[in-house]
Design a protein around this motif. Structure first.
Motif, mmCIF file in Angstrom:
data_model
loop_
_atom_site.group_PDB
_atom_site.id
_atom_site.type_symbol
_atom_site.label_atom_id
_atom_site.label_comp_id
_atom_site.label_asym_id
_atom_site.label_seq_id
_atom_site.Cartn_x
_atom_site.Cartn_y
_atom_site.Cartn_z
ATOM 1 N N ILE A 46 -49.435 -26.597 41.024
ATOM 2 C CA ILE A 46 -48.349 -27.401 41.583
ATOM 3 C C ILE A 46 -48.218 -28.691 40.782
ATOM 4 O O ILE A 46 -49.209 -29.378 40.510
ATOM 5 C CB ILE A 46 -48.597 -27.757 43.060
ATOM 6 N N THR A 47 -46.982 -29.025 40.403
ATOM 7 C CA THR A 47 -46.690 -30.304 39.769
ATOM 8 C C THR A 47 -45.437 -30.869 40.433
ATOM 9 O O THR A 47 -44.910 -30.279 41.377
ATOM 10 C CB THR A 47 -46.527 -30.141 38.242
ATOM 11 N N ALA A 48 -44.969 -32.010 39.963
ATOM 12 C CA ALA A 48 -43.805 -32.644 40.592
ATOM 13 C C ALA A 48 -42.960 -33.322 39.533
ATOM 14 O O ALA A 48 -43.464 -33.796 38.517
ATOM 15 C CB ALA A 48 -44.244 -33.667 41.643
ATOM 16 N N GLU A 49 -41.660 -33.376 39.794
ATOM 17 C CA GLU A 49 -40.741 -34.083 38.894
ATOM 18 C C GLU A 49 -40.332 -35.428 39.483
ATOM 19 O O GLU A 49 -39.527 -36.143 38.892
ATOM 20 C CB GLU A 49 -39.490 -33.239 38.633
ATOM 21 N N ILE A 50 -40.890 -35.777 40.643
ATOM 22 C CA ILE A 50 -40.562 -37.031 41.327
ATOM 23 C C ILE A 50 -41.861 -37.679 41.792
ATOM 24 O O ILE A 50 -42.879 -37.003 41.975
ATOM 25 C CB ILE A 50 -39.634 -36.784 42.541
ATOM 26 N N CYS A 227 -42.649 -50.419 28.219
ATOM 27 C CA CYS A 227 -43.191 -51.728 27.847
ATOM 28 C C CYS A 227 -42.098 -52.635 27.288
ATOM 29 O O CYS A 227 -41.105 -52.166 26.715
ATOM 30 C CB CYS A 227 -44.277 -51.589 26.777
ATOM 31 N N PHE A 228 -42.327 -53.954 27.428
ATOM 32 C CA PHE A 228 -41.523 -54.963 26.767
ATOM 33 C C PHE A 228 -42.231 -55.392 25.483
ATOM 34 O O PHE A 228 -43.454 -55.536 25.459
ATOM 35 C CB PHE A 228 -41.333 -56.190 27.659
ATOM 36 N N ILE A 229 -41.450 -55.648 24.425
ATOM 37 C CA ILE A 229 -41.998 -56.206 23.191
ATOM 38 C C ILE A 229 -41.872 -57.721 23.259
ATOM 39 O O ILE A 229 -40.771 -58.259 23.441
ATOM 40 C CB ILE A 229 -41.242 -55.683 21.953
ATOM 41 N N THR A 230 -42.997 -58.424 23.144
ATOM 42 C CA THR A 230 -43.003 -59.886 23.164
ATOM 43 C C THR A 230 -43.809 -60.391 21.971
ATOM 44 O O THR A 230 -44.563 -59.628 21.354
ATOM 45 C CB THR A 230 -43.632 -60.432 24.468
ATOM 46 N N PRO A 231 -43.688 -61.672 21.628
ATOM 47 C CA PRO A 231 -44.477 -62.207 20.515
ATOM 48 C C PRO A 231 -45.975 -62.041 20.713
ATOM 49 O O PRO A 231 -46.730 -61.943 19.742
ATOM 50 C CB PRO A 231 -44.075 -63.689 20.486
ATOM 51 N N ALA A 232 -46.422 -61.995 21.963
ATOM 52 C CA ALA A 232 -47.852 -61.858 22.249
ATOM 53 C C ALA A 232 -48.310 -60.402 22.285
ATOM 54 O O ALA A 232 -49.500 -60.134 22.483
ATOM 55 C CB ALA A 232 -48.181 -62.533 23.585
ATOM 56 N N GLY A 233 -47.395 -59.454 22.101
ATOM 57 C CA GLY A 233 -47.739 -58.039 22.167
ATOM 58 C C GLY A 233 -46.945 -57.339 23.243
ATOM 59 O O GLY A 233 -45.971 -57.886 23.786
ATOM 60 N N LEU A 234 -47.348 -56.135 23.570
ATOM 61 C CA LEU A 234 -46.633 -55.348 24.570
ATOM 62 C C LEU A 234 -47.056 -55.745 25.979
ATOM 63 O O LEU A 234 -48.235 -55.987 26.250
ATOM 64 C CB LEU A 234 -46.916 -53.855 24.369
ATOM 65 N N LEU A 235 -46.081 -55.780 26.883
ATOM 66 C CA LEU A 235 -46.335 -55.960 28.311
ATOM 67 C C LEU A 235 -45.872 -54.700 29.029
ATOM 68 O O LEU A 235 -44.744 -54.241 28.812
ATOM 69 C CB LEU A 235 -45.565 -57.161 28.872
ATOM 70 N N ILE A 236 -46.726 -54.142 29.881
ATOM 71 C CA ILE A 236 -46.330 -52.937 30.614
ATOM 72 C C ILE A 236 -45.296 -53.299 31.673
ATOM 73 O O ILE A 236 -45.495 -54.243 32.450
ATOM 74 C CB ILE A 236 -47.534 -52.262 31.292
ATOM 75 N N ASN A 237 -44.215 -52.556 31.703
ATOM 76 C CA ASN A 237 -43.215 -52.721 32.753
ATOM 77 C C ASN A 237 -43.497 -51.756 33.897
ATOM 78 O O ASN A 237 -43.859 -52.181 34.987
ATOM 79 C CB ASN A 237 -41.813 -52.491 32.184
ATOM 80 N N GLU A 238 -43.393 -50.458 33.633
ATOM 81 C CA GLU A 238 -43.607 -49.471 34.697
ATOM 82 C C GLU A 238 -44.162 -48.177 34.131
ATOM 83 O O GLU A 238 -44.063 -47.914 32.933
ATOM 84 C CB GLU A 238 -42.295 -49.184 35.446
ATOM 85 N N LEU A 239 -44.699 -47.362 35.036
ATOM 86 C CA LEU A 239 -45.202 -46.029 34.704
ATOM 87 C C LEU A 239 -44.341 -44.964 35.369
ATOM 88 O O LEU A 239 -43.762 -45.190 36.432
ATOM 89 C CB LEU A 239 -46.633 -45.842 35.211
ATOM 90 N N ALA A 240 -44.306 -43.792 34.754
ATOM 91 C CA ALA A 240 -43.697 -42.609 35.373
ATOM 92 C C ALA A 240 -44.711 -41.479 35.258
ATOM 93 O O ALA A 240 -45.017 -41.042 34.138
ATOM 94 C CB ALA A 240 -42.390 -42.232 34.698
ATOM 95 N N PRO A 241 -45.253 -40.978 36.374
ATOM 96 C CA PRO A 241 -46.273 -39.924 36.321
ATOM 97 C C PRO A 241 -45.647 -38.538 36.218
ATOM 98 O O PRO A 241 -45.832 -37.681 37.072
ATOM 99 C CB PRO A 241 -46.997 -40.110 37.658
#
Length: 354
Positions: A46-50, A227-241
């Motif tokens: 079993i897996t899920a798309e949502i 992720c967002f690209i910033t001068p300090a590196g990448l910042l995680i915005n959100e995940l999608a499992p």
């Protein structure tokens, strides 16, 4: 024959089914309101798309199924509060954030986070829905039912958005695609561009972050990290499992698509590193009628979801890939008159990446 049941029968489930056919995997996307006796889940993985779903007769039955891969992970990622808490636990970089519990917190919110607050519902909300961009004089716009049900983030000054799509097997093996550059308009992904060789520093940082998440959750299958690209590196915005919109280019631009990769992982088939040989572009079709003239262009691969066309609704996508970036750019240029006017800016953005 291996069997996989997908909780949810939208376009992602449909594309998983298509990917399973050449592998001899029977994939059954099922609606949330399906009768349990009509679903062959007893002998299935079993897996899920949502990420989240209501309680129905089927979901109650599947919740007890031992072969429901990542069953206990979905609630963590589906709630932005517990998702952010996971990032903090793993010391992964994100925009500063806090839970928004009541109206009396606004003064401290702007003191702590700055002049622009990004408010997001903890659960639900996608493609820009359930989100607000607020300055201090605009907080009355937020509905009363948001308090306690939203997080608030610092508005980030970023130069671009990228996503990393990767997969983890049951044995802990991980593989990743090159970083995908994404353009969002009104909160909806419009266009994606990927190159065989991504920025090495960004790729390594993203893979380290997503690896930490996959291993911490003992996750199996494909996951996407925005992720967002910033001068300090990448910042995680959100995940999608799950398989993700920004990975659709892999259907025609990689040796193994994200859909095949997910199926391989969950049914314990080999999980080699996908090969990407040429630049790819994905154009989301949003509220746009089907036009077979797109197929006059030899680089265009059409993926139509066979859904009712409505404003703001994802109804398909176009993939283009070629090792000759001049030819790829020319094909994108030829697409412009075949699409509504609002697509021109996204195509120009993609061309600017070459």
């Amino acid at each position: 024959m291996k069997r996989v049941c997908v909780l949810g029968n939208g376009q992602l489930g449909r594309m998983l089914r298509q990917a399973g056919e050449p592998l001899g995997i029977a994939v059954y996307p099922v609606g949330l309101d399906a009768e349990p006796e009509a679903v062959p889940f007893a002998q299935s993985v079993i897996t899920a798309e949502i990420e989240r779903w209501p309680e129905t007769a089927l979901t109650r039955e599947l919740a007890r199924h031992n072969a429901f891969v990542n069953r206990d992970v979905f609630p963590i990622i589906a709630d932005r509060l517990t998702q952010k808490q996971l990032f903090d636990k793993l010391e992964l970089a994100t925009a500063p954030w806090q839970l928004l519990s009541g109206r009396d917190e606004w003064t401290s919110v702007f003191q702590n986070l700055g002049e622009l607050a990004i408010v997001k519902r903890r659960v639900g909300g996608y493609d820009g829905r359930g989100q607000w961009r607020l300055h201090s004089h605009e907080t009355d716009q937020l509905p009363d039912d948001c308090y306690g049900e939203c997080i608030v983030e610092q508005g980030i000054n970023f130069s671009g958005e990228v996503s990393l799509v990767g997969a983890r097997g049951h044995d802990g093996t991980t593989v990743f695609y090159p970083l995908t550059h994404n353009l969002h308009q009104d909160g909806i992904l419009r266009t994606s561009v990927v190159f065989p060789q991504a920025n090495i520093e960004q790729q390594q940082q993203a893979e380290a972050m997503l690896s930490a998440i996959l291993h911490e959750l003992n996750y199996v299958g494909v996951m996407a990290m925005e992720c967002f690209i910033t001068p300090a590196g990448l910042l995680i915005n959100e995940l999608a499992p799950r398989v993700h919109n920004s990975g659709h280019w892999t259907q025609n631009g990689a040796s193994i698509s994200q859909f095949e990769l997910h199926l391989r992982a969950i049914v314990e088939l080999p999980l080699p590193q996908p090969v990407v040989n040429s630049p790819s572009v994905m154009v989301n079709l949003i509220g746009t009628d089907l036009n077979y003239d797109w197929l006059k262009l030899p680089l265009v691969h059409l993926h139509w979801y066979d859904k009712e066309v409505r404003e703001g609704r994802k109804v398909g996508h176009l993939n283009l890939n070629d090792s000759d970036t001049g030819r790829l750019s020319a094909s994108l240029e030829a697409l412009v008159p075949l699409l509504p006017a609002e697509y021109a800016s996204g195509i120009a953005w993609a061309q600017s990446k070459f």
